[in-house]
Design a protein around this motif. Structure first.
Motif, short mmCIF file in Angstrom:
data_model
loop_
_atom_site.label_atom_id
_atom_site.label_comp_id
_atom_site.label_asym_id
_atom_site.label_seq_id
_atom_site.Cartn_x
_atom_site.Cartn_y
_atom_site.Cartn_z
N VAL A 40 0.84 -1.20 0.00
CA VAL A 40 0.00 0.00 0.00
C VAL A 40 0.88 1.25 0.00
N TYR A 41 0.52 2.19 -0.86
CA TYR A 41 1.27 3.43 -1.04
C TYR A 41 0.34 4.63 -0.89
N ARG A 42 0.92 5.78 -0.53
CA ARG A 42 0.16 7.02 -0.46
C ARG A 42 0.66 7.99 -1.54
N PHE A 43 -0.28 8.59 -2.23
CA PHE A 43 0.03 9.62 -3.22
C PHE A 43 -0.46 10.96 -2.69
N SER A 44 0.44 11.95 -2.64
CA SER A 44 0.07 13.29 -2.18
C SER A 44 0.16 14.27 -3.33
N ALA A 45 -0.85 15.12 -3.43
CA ALA A 45 -0.86 16.23 -4.39
C ALA A 45 -1.17 17.48 -3.58
N GLY A 46 -0.13 18.18 -3.16
CA GLY A 46 -0.34 19.29 -2.24
C GLY A 46 -0.85 18.75 -0.92
N HIS A 47 -1.99 19.28 -0.43
CA HIS A 47 -2.54 18.79 0.84
C HIS A 47 -3.59 17.71 0.64
N TYR A 48 -3.71 17.19 -0.58
CA TYR A 48 -4.63 16.09 -0.87
C TYR A 48 -3.87 14.77 -0.82
N ARG A 49 -4.56 13.71 -0.39
CA ARG A 49 -3.95 12.38 -0.30
C ARG A 49 -4.86 11.34 -0.94
N SER A 50 -4.26 10.42 -1.66
CA SER A 50 -4.97 9.23 -2.11
C SER A 50 -4.09 8.02 -1.84
#
Length: 298
Positions: A40-50
């Protein structure tokens, strides 16, 4: 313009570029992929997370966030993993999390969402890939020896907001209605305070999870989620009791402090707004303005 003036402008422009990079550079630097636990990995785009899960049978991706973020993520998944995107799951209907779905789904991935989220995206003609797999209460999706357990906990934020548990890593992903390591967002726009409390209680009464990842802010443990719930309950009780005593919103914002949560980022800025959000909900949803036992101006 003289040569010396041109040279001066050129120097100033160069300095500005060094200190203030282009918008594109700022956006790209805001993207980050982190390995969290097992597959499992986390993707961050600024202050958003998926979140995404990688298996030999394919990749399960959650919220694409935006067109640009989805393009970046798709490129990175192609470079890093030699398997296709098999599923894209939307946490809920809000477009600041669901845009970009068409980019991740362009090679035929299935798009998953709760039936209420899917309905809202269709009715509002949201510019993203529409779900082709929906569910009402629960849905388990298996990829080899791994699976994702999607659960609907009732209203809380937006429409059709769900939790996703990635197994066997036992990582729980929830967007917006649980936020740890930060105050809830401003005046709780789009939130159902009763539903937030109910849904978070349901999460904590269920099977234990090893790691919590939110759609914003920090990762954490069950203890962190329990503290978040305690804040919501304290906030709700303070606003409710103040309103029952006939106090105005201005008075409540002045008097309610909840100092045990003063360490949370955005406490000073957002506590008055959180109070306003609960106040608004108690008027618009619970009709406190029609209560004969409350002597107050609304």
């Amino acid at each position: 313009m003289s040569k010396s003036t041109k040279a001066l402008f050129s120097l100033v422009f160069s300095i500005l570029l060094l200190h203030f990079p282009s918008a594109g550079a700022e956006e790209k630097s805001a993207y980050k992929i982190e390995h969290m636990k097992d597959n499992v990995y986390r993707f961050s785009a600024g202050h958003y997370r998926s979140v995404f899960m990688v298996t030999k049978q394919g990749i399960f991706v959650t919220d694409p966030i935006s067109d640009e973020a989805a393009k970046y993520l798709r490129e990175q998944l192609t470079k890093r993993f030699d398997v296709p995107i098999r599923y894209i799951a939307y946490s809920h209907n809000h477009v600041d999390h669901t845009l970009g779905g068409q980019i991740l789904a362009q090679d035929g991935a299935d798009v998953v969402a709760h039936e209420y989220a899917a309905e809202d995206l269709k009715w509002t003609r949201a510019p993203t890939a529409l779900p082709n797999i929906t569910f009402r209460d629960t849905l388990d999706i298996a990829l080899g020896d791994s699976r994702v357990e999607l659960r609907y906990h009732g209203p809380n934020n937006g429409r059709g907001s769900v939790s996703m548990r990635f197994m066997p890593a036992n990582v729980l992903y929830v967007v917006d209605w649980i936020v740890i390591g930060r105050m809830p967002y401003r005046d709780l726009l789009g939130y159902d305070i009763h539903g937030m409390i109910h849904s978070t209680r349901e999460i904590l009464s269920g099977e234990p999870f090893d790691l919590f990842i939110g759609g914003h802010a920090e990762t954490g443990s069950r203890k962190d989620v329990a503290r978040y719930l305690a804040y919501l309950e304290a906030l709700y009780a303070a606003v409710r009791d103040g309103m029952l005593a006939g106090k105005s919103l201005k008075a409540l914002q002045s008097e309610i402090k909840l100092p045990e949560y003063a360490d949370l980022p955005m406490y000073d800025e957002w506590l008055p707004l959180n109070i306003a959000g609960v106040y608004k909900s108690l008027v618009e949803v619970s009709y406190f303005n029609f209560r004969p036992d409350i002597d107050a101006e609304f």
